[in-house]
Design an enzyme around this catalytic site. Structure first.
Site, PDB file in Angstrom:
ATOM      1  N   HIS A  88      40.478  12.272  43.315  1.00  0.00           N
ATOM      2  CA  HIS A  88      39.547  11.276  42.759  1.00  0.00           C
ATOM      3  C   HIS A  88      40.252   9.938  42.609  1.00  0.00           C
ATOM      4  CE1 HIS A  88      41.058  11.603  38.546  1.00  0.00           C
ATOM      5  NE2 HIS A  88      41.071  12.918  38.724  1.00  0.00           N
ATOM      6  N   ASP A  90      39.618   7.404  40.293  1.00  0.00           N
ATOM      7  CA  ASP A  90      39.731   6.754  38.987  1.00  0.00           C
ATOM      8  C   ASP A  90      40.803   7.389  38.119  1.00  0.00           C
ATOM      9  OD1 ASP A  90      38.110   9.069  38.858  1.00  0.00           O
ATOM     10  OD2 ASP A  90      37.262   8.437  36.951  1.00  0.00           O
ATOM     11  N   ASP A 127      47.404  11.568  37.097  1.00  0.00           N
ATOM     12  CA  ASP A 127      46.145  12.293  37.183  1.00  0.00           C
ATOM     13  C   ASP A 127      45.082  11.292  37.619  1.00  0.00           C
ATOM     14  OD1 ASP A 127      43.785  13.702  36.805  1.00  0.00           O
ATOM     15  OD2 ASP A 127      43.930  13.734  34.629  1.00  0.00           O
ATOM     16  N   GLU A 157      35.446  10.465  38.557  1.00  0.00           N
ATOM     17  CA  GLU A 157      35.601  11.860  38.147  1.00  0.00           C
ATOM     18  C   GLU A 157      35.834  11.974  36.650  1.00  0.00           C
ATOM     19  OE1 GLU A 157      38.039  15.523  37.238  1.00  0.00           O
ATOM     20  OE2 GLU A 157      38.528  13.411  36.968  1.00  0.00           O
ATOM     21  N   GLU A 158      36.653  11.091  36.105  1.00  0.00           N
ATOM     22  CA  GLU A 158      37.069  11.217  34.717  1.00  0.00           C
ATOM     23  C   GLU A 158      35.946  10.931  33.723  1.00  0.00           C
ATOM     24  OE1 GLU A 158      39.663  12.584  33.994  1.00  0.00           O
ATOM     25  OE2 GLU A 158      41.354  12.056  35.277  1.00  0.00           O
ATOM     26  N   ASP A 181      44.268  18.141  42.230  1.00  0.00           N
ATOM     27  CA  ASP A 181      44.160  17.711  40.834  1.00  0.00           C
ATOM     28  C   ASP A 181      44.751  18.698  39.837  1.00  0.00           C
ATOM     29  OD1 ASP A 181      43.483  15.872  38.931  1.00  0.00           O
ATOM     30  OD2 ASP A 181      41.356  16.362  38.874  1.00  0.00           O
ATOM     31  N   HIS A 468      45.887  11.837  30.248  1.00  0.00           N
ATOM     32  CA  HIS A 468      44.861  11.190  29.425  1.00  0.00           C
ATOM     33  C   HIS A 468      45.452  10.574  28.154  1.00  0.00           C
ATOM     34  CE1 HIS A 468      41.379  13.813  31.267  1.00  0.00           C
ATOM     35  NE2 HIS A 468      42.212  13.326  32.175  1.00  0.00           N
TER      36      HIS A 468
END
Length: 496
Positions: A88, A90, A127, A157-158, A181, A468
């Site tokens: 992904h 983002d 990530d 995605e996030e 991922d 994150h």
């Protein structure tokens, strides 16, 4: 390997561009230089599209903005099954308090710290930036053996897997998809949890203030982390800790709230929370003492899980309007009663969470307090259970609740051909047995598999810790191991 000249002219590379495998790290360095938080990754997507065109590769974007790039098979690999690599575009934007960083404008600043790559004061975006970089490195390389390659890069995605939800059918032709991922060296993922967004809006009544003192109460310094991968740990949710402190104080001293907030993104465990409390001048010291007493107690309780727990109580200007007493009580009790964390462990997969939820964001906007929650479960019944509990609580407090973005889990395929091949290669590289697992986090495989039901899936990746959060870091030796696995998988792609 020679890094693409498309963007190296005049470019300033960081120290990570010298790491091995160099082509992958150079691509990751470039990804870091182009801002790409969720909903703002189009600049990165367009850069990649233009780069692919400069390489004379097939490239196209679908209605959701996803990018598809194709590269022909190398000599002798034409009769192997087509493999899609997927990542992904983002990243989750999180910064430490005091770090000035505009994720929509400023580049990520990666640096080497021993065996790890970190970012200065922010999330690193490993990530899924490392996976993205590996896909681009495969496309950019001129010395790898591989079958026909399709690279699928998805949008947003996030923030709800919007790219995967809107993925164009009948677009990909691959027989196998390798999702990039996963975040643990030596592990192969063959299934994941599904998820759903929950937004609860609690109306409050605003009245002119009648007290003559105000305090700001701030909680910060918690570890935070991934609301799926880290939900089983003892890490504290700042919003829930905050609610407990407010509830304890409210039982001892009368005060009102004018604003409350915590967290910043739905899929990260909140690290901070903040409120403005209105109190009479004669009760100001008592309120300060009550807040301090409970906060110090929790600081002691959480000293191992949250060694950097901090709280601050400061005098503030009295706002013109505040929540009325009934609204203040309702908000405190509502936040304190909201379920959070692991709901149930799996009966089927050992040491895996089945169902969980995480309160990611708490905010005040005009006359509403809003809580944003991400619910996850390996089974649809788990999400249904959470919906039922949240609806009941919302009914009791007079709140409105909205459920959206429900995405399916990825169920393990017992007939998979790519899983045993991946394990055999991985075991040989590692010198010990790799582990086949199911993850309690959202991978796009479930959604993509729904659109492409005949595709065989596996997910791999290097060790990434504290995703994150601004403490995110990726293990340099694990990236090299991951690259060996990925390139050997491509070289040993099954026959058609």
């Amino acid at each position: 390997m020679i890094f693409s000249q498309f963007f190296t002219k005049g470019a300033s590379m960081s120290e990570i561009s010298t790491l091995s495998p160099q082509l992958l790290w150079q691509w990751f360095d470039k990804v870091c230089s182009i801002p790409h938080p969720s909903y703002h990754e189009n600049e990165l997507a367009e850069f990649i599209v233009n780069w692919a065109k400069s390489k004379n590769l097939f490239v196209e974007r679908d209605e959701a903005g996803n990018v598809l790039i194709r590269k022909p098979a190398t000599a002798g690999m034409e009769n192997r099954q087509t493999i899609a690599l997927q990542a992904h575009l983002d990243m989750v934007p999180q910064a430490n308090a005091g770090t000035v960083h505009d994720f929509k404008k400023d580049p990520i600043q990666p640096y080497i710290d021993g065996e790890w790559v970190k970012a200065k004061g922010t999330t690193l975006g490993a990530d899924n930036g490392i996976g993205l970089a590996s896909c681009l490195a495969v496309l950019d390389s001129d010395d790898l053996a591989h079958p026909t390659i399709e690279v699928l890069l998805t949008m947003t995605e996030e923030a709800g897997m919007e790219g995967a939800i809107g993925l164009r059918p009948n677009w990909l032709t691959a027989d196998i998809m390798i999702n990039t991922d996963t975040e643990e060296n030596g592990e192969i993922y063959i299934g994941c949890a599904g998820g759903e967004n929950v937004n609860i809006t609690l109306p409050v009544f605003l009245v002119p203030h009648q007290q003559d003192a105000a305090l700001t109460f701030t909680l910060k310094g918690l570890q935070g982390g991934h609301s799926g991968c880290d939900i089983h740990t003892t890490r504290a949710n700042a919003i829930k800790v905050f609610a407990r402190i407010l509830e304890e104080a409210y039982n001892k001293v009368e005060f009102q709230i004018s604003a409350v907030q915590g967290g910043s993104v739905r899929n990260a465990i909140p690290r901070e929370a903040h409120a403005t409390l209105i109190v009479s001048a004669e009760n100001k010291e008592k309120l300060t003492a009550c807040l301090t007493q409970t906060a110090e107690q929790l600081k002691t309780e959480l000293r191992i899980a949250e060694p950097n727990f901090q709280f601050f109580i400061e005098e503030a200007d009295v706002p013109e309007q505040v929540f009325d007493p009934a609204s203040t009580a309702r908000v405190i009790h509502f936040i304190n009663a909201l379920p959070n964390g692991v709901v149930r462990n799996s009966d089927v997969v050992e040491n895996v969470v089945e169902t969980s939820l995480s309160i990611g964001v708490l905010s005040t906007k005009e006359s509403d307090v809003k809580a944003t929650i991400l619910a996850r479960s390996l089974i649809e019944g788990g999400k249904a259970d959470i919906r039922s509990k949240i609806r009941s609580l919302a009914t009791l407090v007079g709140a409105e609740v909205d459920f959206s973005g429900n995405y399916p889990g990825w169920e393990p395929n017992p007939d998979s051909k790519i899983t045993p091949l991946t394990k055999a290669i991985y075991d040989d590289i590692l010198g010990y047995e790799s582990q086949i697992k199911v993850i309690h986090a959202g991978l796009e495989c479930g959604l993509i598999n729904k659109i492409y039901p005949n595709m065989d899936f596996v997910s791999i990746g290097p060790t990434i810790l504290n995703a994150h959060s601004p403490d995110e870091k990726v293990h340099i030796p694990a990236v090299e191991t991951y690259w060996k696995l990925l390139t050997r998988l491509l070289a040993q792609a099954p026959q058609k």
